[in-house]
Design a protein around this motif. Structure first.
Motif, PDB file in Angstrom:
ATOM      1  N   UNK A  24       1.275 -12.766  80.379  1.00 46.85           N
ATOM      2  CA  UNK A  24       2.184 -14.047  80.373  1.00 46.85           C
ATOM      3  C   UNK A  24       3.519 -13.324  79.577  1.00 46.85           C
ATOM      4  N   UNK A  25       3.577 -12.634  78.476  1.00 46.88           N
ATOM      5  CA  UNK A  25       4.536 -12.127  78.080  1.00 46.88           C
ATOM      6  C   UNK A  25       5.542 -11.591  78.748  1.00 46.88           C
ATOM      7  N   UNK A  26       4.874 -10.613  79.721  1.00 43.39           N
ATOM      8  CA  UNK A  26       5.606  -9.618  80.412  1.00 43.39           C
ATOM      9  C   UNK A  26       6.220 -10.349  81.833  1.00 43.39           C
ATOM     10  N   UNK A  27       5.794 -11.634  82.261  1.00 39.40           N
ATOM     11  CA  UNK A  27       6.248 -12.313  83.249  1.00 39.40           C
ATOM     12  C   UNK A  27       7.378 -12.913  82.623  1.00 39.40           C
ATOM     13  N   UNK A  28       7.245 -13.628  81.347  1.00 41.11           N
ATOM     14  CA  UNK A  28       8.446 -14.158  80.610  1.00 41.11           C
ATOM     15  C   UNK A  28       9.532 -13.239  80.694  1.00 41.11           C
ATOM     16  N   UNK A  29       9.248 -12.081  80.192  1.00 40.13           N
ATOM     17  CA  UNK A  29      10.245 -10.942  80.133  1.00 40.13           C
ATOM     18  C   UNK A  29      10.895 -10.517  81.137  1.00 40.13           C
ATOM     19  N   UNK A  30      10.205 -10.583  82.286  1.00 34.78           N
ATOM     20  CA  UNK A  30      10.815  -9.935  83.843  1.00 34.78           C
ATOM     21  C   UNK A  30      11.538 -11.211  84.380  1.00 34.78           C
ATOM     22  N   UNK A  31      11.299 -12.377  84.076  1.00 36.83           N
ATOM     23  CA  UNK A  31      12.147 -13.503  84.358  1.00 36.83           C
ATOM     24  C   UNK A  31      13.474 -13.343  83.642  1.00 36.83           C
ATOM     25  N   UNK A  32      13.486 -13.136  82.443  1.00 37.86           N
ATOM     26  CA  UNK A  32      14.673 -12.927  81.559  1.00 37.86           C
ATOM     27  C   UNK A  32      15.473 -11.663  82.232  1.00 37.86           C
ATOM     28  N   UNK A  33      14.820 -10.681  82.601  1.00 39.75           N
ATOM     29  CA  UNK A  33      15.459  -9.636  83.126  1.00 39.75           C
ATOM     30  C   UNK A  33      16.291  -9.968  84.396  1.00 39.75           C
ATOM     31  N   UNK A  34      15.467 -10.738  85.290  1.00 37.31           N
ATOM     32  CA  UNK A  34      15.853 -10.872  86.706  1.00 37.31           C
ATOM     33  C   UNK A  34      16.858 -12.000  86.522  1.00 37.31           C
ATOM     34  N   UNK A  77      -5.961  -8.731  85.394  1.00 39.94           N
ATOM     35  CA  UNK A  77      -5.792  -9.871  84.499  1.00 39.94           C
ATOM     36  C   UNK A  77      -7.301 -11.126  84.612  1.00 39.94           C
ATOM     37  N   UNK A  78      -7.984 -11.137  83.669  1.00 38.58           N
ATOM     38  CA  UNK A  78      -9.132 -12.094  83.891  1.00 38.58           C
ATOM     39  C   UNK A  78      -9.060 -13.286  83.027  1.00 38.58           C
ATOM     40  N   UNK A 109     -14.676 -17.741  71.469  1.00 35.00           N
ATOM     41  CA  UNK A 109     -14.752 -16.234  70.679  1.00 35.00           C
ATOM     42  C   UNK A 109     -14.909 -15.234  71.747  1.00 35.00           C
ATOM     43  N   UNK A 110     -16.218 -15.189  72.421  1.00 32.51           N
ATOM     44  CA  UNK A 110     -16.196 -13.825  73.371  1.00 32.51           C
ATOM     45  C   UNK A 110     -15.138 -13.547  74.348  1.00 32.51           C
ATOM     46  N   UNK A 111     -14.462 -14.482  74.675  1.00 31.69           N
ATOM     47  CA  UNK A 111     -13.487 -14.501  75.579  1.00 31.69           C
ATOM     48  C   UNK A 111     -12.146 -13.851  74.977  1.00 31.69           C
ATOM     49  N   UNK A 112     -12.104 -13.939  73.617  1.00 30.99           N
ATOM     50  CA  UNK A 112     -10.847 -13.502  73.112  1.00 30.99           C
ATOM     51  C   UNK A 112     -10.157 -12.022  73.477  1.00 30.99           C
ATOM     52  N   UNK A 113     -10.904 -10.921  73.595  1.00 35.02           N
ATOM     53  CA  UNK A 113     -10.279  -9.794  74.250  1.00 35.02           C
ATOM     54  C   UNK A 113      -9.475  -9.857  75.618  1.00 35.02           C
ATOM     55  N   UNK A 114     -10.119 -10.628  76.594  1.00 34.41           N
ATOM     56  CA  UNK A 114      -9.431 -10.843  77.649  1.00 34.41           C
ATOM     57  C   UNK A 114      -8.599 -11.735  77.668  1.00 34.41           C
ATOM     58  N   UNK A 115      -8.631 -12.668  76.891  1.00 35.80           N
ATOM     59  CA  UNK A 115      -7.331 -13.773  76.574  1.00 35.80           C
ATOM     60  C   UNK A 115      -6.248 -13.068  75.838  1.00 35.80           C
ATOM     61  N   UNK A 116      -6.569 -12.127  75.172  1.00 33.79           N
ATOM     62  CA  UNK A 116      -5.355 -11.506  74.317  1.00 33.79           C
ATOM     63  C   UNK A 116      -4.609 -10.416  75.600  1.00 33.79           C
TER      64      UNK A 116
END
Length: 802
Positions: free
Chosen positions: A275-285, A127-128, A262-269
């Motif tokens: 970030x969503x994965x971290x939230x999801x894993x926190x919920x599972x844990x 992640x960048x 605008x040029x950083x949008x792909x990396x930010x997506x």
């Protein structure tokens, strides 16, 4: 493959999915929850579960992992990617907060050893978030989400003029306000306010003509009007112009900042996906922590081996009520692939079935599961279930037709990688036909190599499981005495439905129940009765085993204490002996010194040499005699000599048990069984194991003469291990039975038992009467009574000892 398509709802996984959504902080995590699905890929399942376990360790260790600002900014990024679009101040504020959370997550894994969290650490390294864009946003947006004055020189100039103009207009209005207050046009508690973006004075409606200006608004009651005095018109106009300039400058700044983003949008997506994965894993844990769930060993083969597995939803529900779920222990392997579970209604069969399905489904969806350490998870590519009433009015299917439709699918698709679950197998039609069809289906499922759990009441399926490889019976335990379910699964034996007992408990007339038994047939009634008695016997022996275990531990402790005491005494004895030796050496040394001094005096006085030599020789002899202090050597006792005596062995004869040193007196002779007394111990020994000895040998053995003997006789530990408190003498003849009772009583009295159980059967009561009359001759017997009616009644005698 999953079957049917309502499997999640039938197992209850949809409720777990909702709990996960509630545990997520943002819609980013909730989107991941929506995507949860059963995986048939072993490597993927292993990865999903492992990453959840890593997050669980992070939360359990109390690591400083981000727990807020999991904001979904992906819609903003989509707009920012369009040329000419700009993001609002609020949107950039959300971007700043959430990008900071992403950076904190990345920094957390950077500060850990790579092997600590290998999967999540690898994600974070991909992640960048470019520092240039976060710095650009930080230069424009402050920590409160406002545009900084320093965002541009023009904005700084405008805001300074605004402050100046607002200060000037406030000064003018304060003067007007004081004048109006002194004139009584307004109250003392009235202050300046703003209407339509312009500063105004609240004035009572009856005095509105006395203040020159423009009325912008009035109160809801109409008693107050808000007047902009004429003297501040120009100043308010100037302020409004400056506000428009400020807004235009802010839009220009935000448009420029959006262009930088605008040029950083792909990396930010990609970063927001992380970030969503971290939230999801926190919920599972967090859900795993609530269920006390773990990540058990996972193997790419088909089996189930779970210890204390708990139904996830029941566990969560009972936890709130302060109750505990009865855990499930279950094992399916190649030798016992299909478990046939029987037992009473409301005994927990369906819950156990759903527990198996839900836990396996959860795990292959990437969730941790509520089992205990020592459990292992297998892998299945197919899960098929047939649970509940599937009656369909649309397709004109009855309940039984629906079950058969499911069975057709099971038989067609099932293979060695399939786990199937069937509740109330074969029900819904005439019992005889249903049982036959169910048995035929089960035979084909066995041939398919599939694994499964089946709930049933059919006796023919229980019998089939007992004689077919790959099948194994299981029973939901039931308290036959109190007629209450225990909700415990016991594998290895079939269960009884306890239909007659439950019918009697709820008050069905006894005549009706008895008539039902007659209609059922003696063979079936006896089968159910046998199952019930086996369950009762198992519980009785389980309780006795606990008592025996306690006594064995107590005996082991006493043996350990005895051994320690013996070693302590031996050490003390050696210490005392060695101290005595040392004192003797010191005493003789002192005597030697005294004698040497005496000899020296003799020499000095020119005594005769021959006399001196004689004295020295005597002294050395004395020293050698008294200083021979070597280590104590333990000598083995001399072998005892027994004097055999000829003649027949009769009551009163003295005998020795061959191979032992114990000597006893013959008390009675019963055929080839001889009752002898050794000290206070009575025992029955075969005639061919005895040797008659002389009276002299007996007197020597009993201590009338001072002859050292070693009494071995009886090994109490061996007797304790081999002794059972339960004596079964059914089918024995009178004389043989009494011999067994005597031997049984001798051992029980010697080992200190206080309660015994003698099974003699009911029959005509002859053996029972014979045994009880014989027991009355023992002074150690305190009481005798029948066993509980559920455990044998008059066919068993409970003997209580003093």
């Amino acid at each position: 493959m999953l079957y049917p398509n309502t499997l999640e709802q039938k197992l209850g996984f949809d409720k777990l999915r909702e709990r996960l959504k509630e545990a997520c902080i943002s819609t980013l995590g909730q989107a991941f929850v929506e995507k949860i699905k059963f995986s048939e890929n072993f490597t993927l399942v292993e990865k999903l579960v492992s990453q959840t376990a890593e997050m669980q360790r992070i939360l359990e260790m109390g690591e400083n992992f981000p727990s807020q600002n999991y904001i979904d900014a992906t819609p903003y990024l989509k707009r920012a990617a369009i040329e000419g679009m700009l993001l609002t101040q609020a949107e950039f504020s959300d971007l700043k907060a959430s990008l900071q959370t992403i950076k904190l997550c990345i920094r957390f894994f950077e500060n850990q050893e790579p092997e600590s969290y290998p999967i999540l650490g690898e994600y974070s390294r991909n992640i960048r978030v470019d520092k240039a864009i976060t710095d650009a946003i930080d230069r424009i947006i402050d920590d409160r989400g406002q545009i900084r004055d320093s965002a541009s020189s023009e904005l700084s100039r405008i805001r300074k003029r605004l402050i100046s103009e607002q200060a000037g207009i406030r000064k003018k209005l304060d003067t007007i306000l004081k004048s109006a207050r002194s004139s009584g046009w307004i109250g003392d508690d009235v202050s300046l306010t703003v209407r339509n973006g312009r500063m105004v004075i609240p004035v009572a409606a009856e005095h509105k003509r006395k203040v020159k200006g423009f009325i912008h608004d009035e109160s809801a009651t109409g008693q107050t009007v808000f007047i902009e005095p004429t003297d501040v018109f120009e100043s308010n106009n100037e302020i409004r112009e400056l506000e428009y300039e400020e807004r235009r400058e802010i839009n220009r700044i935000l448009l420029e900042l959006t262009s930088q983003l605008r040029p950083y949008v792909p990396d930010l997506q990609k970063a927001y996906g992380f970030l969503g994965l971290m939230d999801f894993l926190r919920a599972k844990a967090k859900l795993a922590a609530e269920m006390n769930a773990i990540n058990p060993p996972f193997t790419n083969r088909q089996f189930i081996d779970w210890r204390n597995a708990r139904h996830p939803l029941l566990h969560l529900s009972f936890q709130k009520q302060g109750k505990k779920v009865v855990p499930l222990n279950i094992e399916l392997n190649e030798k016992q692939r299909i478990l046939i579970v029987s037992g009473p209604n409301a005994g927990g069969k369906s819950v156990s079935l759903k527990t198996v399905g839900l836990i396996q489904y959860m795990f292959q969806c990437g969730l941790l599961v509520p089992v205990e350490e020592g459990s292992s998870m297998g892998f299945f590519q197919n899960i098929f279930i047939d649970i509940g009433d599937e009656q369909s009015l649309e397709n004109d299917l009855s309940t039984y037709s629906s079950h058969l439709t499911n069975m057709r699918h099971f038989l067609t698709v099932s293979n060695r990688r399939t786990l199937f679950l069937i509740d109330e197998f074969g029900t819904g039609t005439e019992p005889g036909l249903g049982g036959a069809i169910a048995e035929s289906i089960l035979e084909n499922l066995v041939k398919s190599g599939a694994y499964g759990v089946i709930n049933t009441h059919y006796t023919n399926l229980k019998v089939l499981a007992d004689k077919t490889d790959g099948l194994v019976n299981g029973a939901m335990r039931f308290d036959g005495e109190h007629l209450e379910p225990l909700y415990q699964l016991e594998i290895g034996r079939p269960g009884s439905s306890f239909a007659f007992e439950i019918a009697s408990k709820i008050g069905l007339p006894e005549a009706v129940v008895n008539r039902a038994k007659e209609k059922l047939g003696k063979q079936q009634v006896n089968f159910e009765k046998l199952l019930k008695e086996l369950d009762i016997e198992r519980r009785v022996f389980a309780e006795k085993n606990i008592e025996v275990g306690i006594k064995e531990r107590k005996l082991a402790k006493q043996l350990s204490d005895y051994t320690a005491l013996k070693e302590n005494l031996e050490n003390n004895e050696k210490k005392i002996v060695n101290e005595a030796k040392q004192k003797a050496k010191n005493l003789i040394s002192d005597a030697n010194q005294l004698i040497e001094n005496t000899i020296r005096e003799i020499k000095e006085n020119k005594a005769e040499k021959e006399k001196t030599k004689t004295v020295r020789t005597t002294l050395e002899t004395f020293g050698k005699k008294n200083l021979a202090l070597e280590e104590v050597v333990e000598t083995a006792p001399a072998e005892e000599i027994y004097e055999p005596e000829g003649g027949d062995i009769v009551p009163g004869s003295y005998v020795r048990i061959l191979g032992q040193t114990a000597i006893g007196e013959v008390l009675a002779i019963r055929g080839k069984d001889i009752e002898i007394r050794i000290g206070d111990l009575k025992s029955t020994v075969k005639l061919n194991r005895l040797e008659k000895v002389s009276n002299k040998t007996y007197r020597a053995a009993t201590g009338e003469k001072k002859v050292k003997t070693v009494a071995k006789g009886v090994d109490l530990n061996e007797r304790m291990l081999n002794f059972s408190f339960n004596l079964d003498m059914r089918g024995k003849r009178g004389e043989e039975a009494l011999g067994l009772v005597d031997q049984f009583m001798d051992n029980a009295i010697m080992l200190g038992y206080d309660e015994l159980r003698i099974v003699h059967g009911k029959g005509d009561g002859i053996l029972r009467t014979l045994v009880r009359n014989h027991l009355r001759g023992y002074s150690q017997v305190r009481d005798m009574q029948d066993e509980h009616s559920d455990r044998g009644g008059a066919g068993v005698t409970i003997v209580k000892l003093k």
